[in-house]
Write a protein that holds these residues in place. Structure first.
Motif, PDB file in Angstrom:
ATOM      1  N   ASP A  47      46.296  35.878  37.524  1.00 49.85           N
ATOM      2  CA  ASP A  47      46.092  35.925  36.072  1.00 49.85           C
ATOM      3  C   ASP A  47      44.602  35.933  35.728  1.00 49.85           C
ATOM      4  N   LYS A  48      43.818  35.113  36.439  1.00 45.21           N
ATOM      5  CA  LYS A  48      42.378  35.066  36.176  1.00 45.21           C
ATOM      6  C   LYS A  48      41.717  36.399  36.487  1.00 45.21           C
ATOM      7  N   GLY A  86      39.348  41.521  34.634  1.00 45.21           N
ATOM      8  CA  GLY A  86      39.429  42.974  34.583  1.00 45.21           C
ATOM      9  C   GLY A  86      38.826  43.722  35.745  1.00 45.21           C
ATOM     10  N   LYS A 130      43.144  39.335  36.416  1.00 42.44           N
ATOM     11  CA  LYS A 130      43.551  40.297  35.394  1.00 42.44           C
ATOM     12  C   LYS A 130      42.744  40.123  34.119  1.00 42.44           C
ATOM     13  N   GLU A 131      42.520  38.859  33.752  1.00 48.61           N
ATOM     14  CA  GLU A 131      41.722  38.588  32.552  1.00 48.61           C
ATOM     15  C   GLU A 131      40.286  39.086  32.716  1.00 48.61           C
TER      16      GLU A 131
END
Length: 247
Positions: A190-191, A196, A193-194
């Motif tokens: 998740d980190k 990018g 993905k955030e």
């Protein structure tokens, strides 16, 4: 993979790869001690594990000093009676230009990424060799094999994890405590993905497979190393990077 009846300690188990390992353990029939500093995230992880049909306990505390690591491992033993496996997944990912790394950055990086792993491994070995064996899996990184600009201190610690994995493997194979590691490349946590970066052309160009790994894919390899199917790997660090690093 069937790990029914196994009890596993996972450091950094509240998020990212650690949480993926805990959820995979639940599906495989194992119980999981979620060792983490983040009490709120750990509670959520435990709820998710139980929703997946598993058993879990949140063990909150700091692994970076011997006394704390010993106490956390003892809490896990108290929760489940015995421990069969340890996954050292806790870590931080500091970034800084090579000529600007502060003493504080070196110290915090060492404390979490290497010394904490060492203390948890010592606690696990002392417990496991008295029970006839066990499994320890250390999460290193391809950065320990192929550094990138901007994370020299992180790369050093991950190289140290690979070295410690060899040392523990050599010393305790005779006790049937099999210690191995993994060196992941890019992972779609998740980190990540955030942030990018995993979607950027320059990052994708490093991945011959064309994408970052899903956390569950990393967890699958860890579960094999924890399982009774792993009978002959000693002190190895398995690269799982989609071709980003091929040794």
């Amino acid at each position: 993979m069937d790990l029914t009846g196994k009890n596993v300690v996972v450091t950094g188990g509240a998020n990212g790869v650690g949480k993926a390992v805990c959820l995979s353990l639940a599906k495989a029939g194992a119980a999981c001690a979620v060792v983490d500093l983040n009490a709120e995230a750990s509670s959520i992880a435990v709820a998710d594990i139980e929703a997946a049909g598993g058993r879990a306990a949140a063990i909150i505390g700091d692994i970076t000093r011997k006394e704390g690591a010993d106490a956390l491992f003892d809490q896990a033993v108290a929760a489940f009676g015995h421990i069969d496996g340890l996954v050292n997944s806790a870590g931080i990912y500091p970034r800084s230009p090579l000529l600007e790394i502060s003493d504080e950055a070196w110290d915090s990086n060492f404390a979490v990424n290497l010394r904490g792993l060492y203390h948890m491994s010592v606690a696990a070995v002392l417990h496991m060799r008295g029970r006839g064996g066990g499994r320890i899996v250390n999460v290193s990184s391809v950065a320990g094999l192929k550094p990138h600009p901007g994370n020299a201190h992180y790369a050093c610690m991950k190289a140290g994890v690979i070295s410690l994995t060899k040392s523990f493997g050599l010393e305790f194979a005779k006790d049937k405590v099999l210690v191995n590691g993994i060196a992941p490349g890019w992972i779609a946590t998740d980190k990540a993905k955030e942030a990018g970066n995993i979607f950027q052309p320059w990052a994708l160009a490093e991945m011959p497979i064309g994408r970052a790994a899903e956390p569950a894919e990393i967890a699958d390899l860890i579960l094999f190393l924890l399982s009774d199917h792993n009978t002959y790997l000693v002190g190895e660090t398995v690269t799982i990077s989609g071709g980003t690093y091929i040794s």
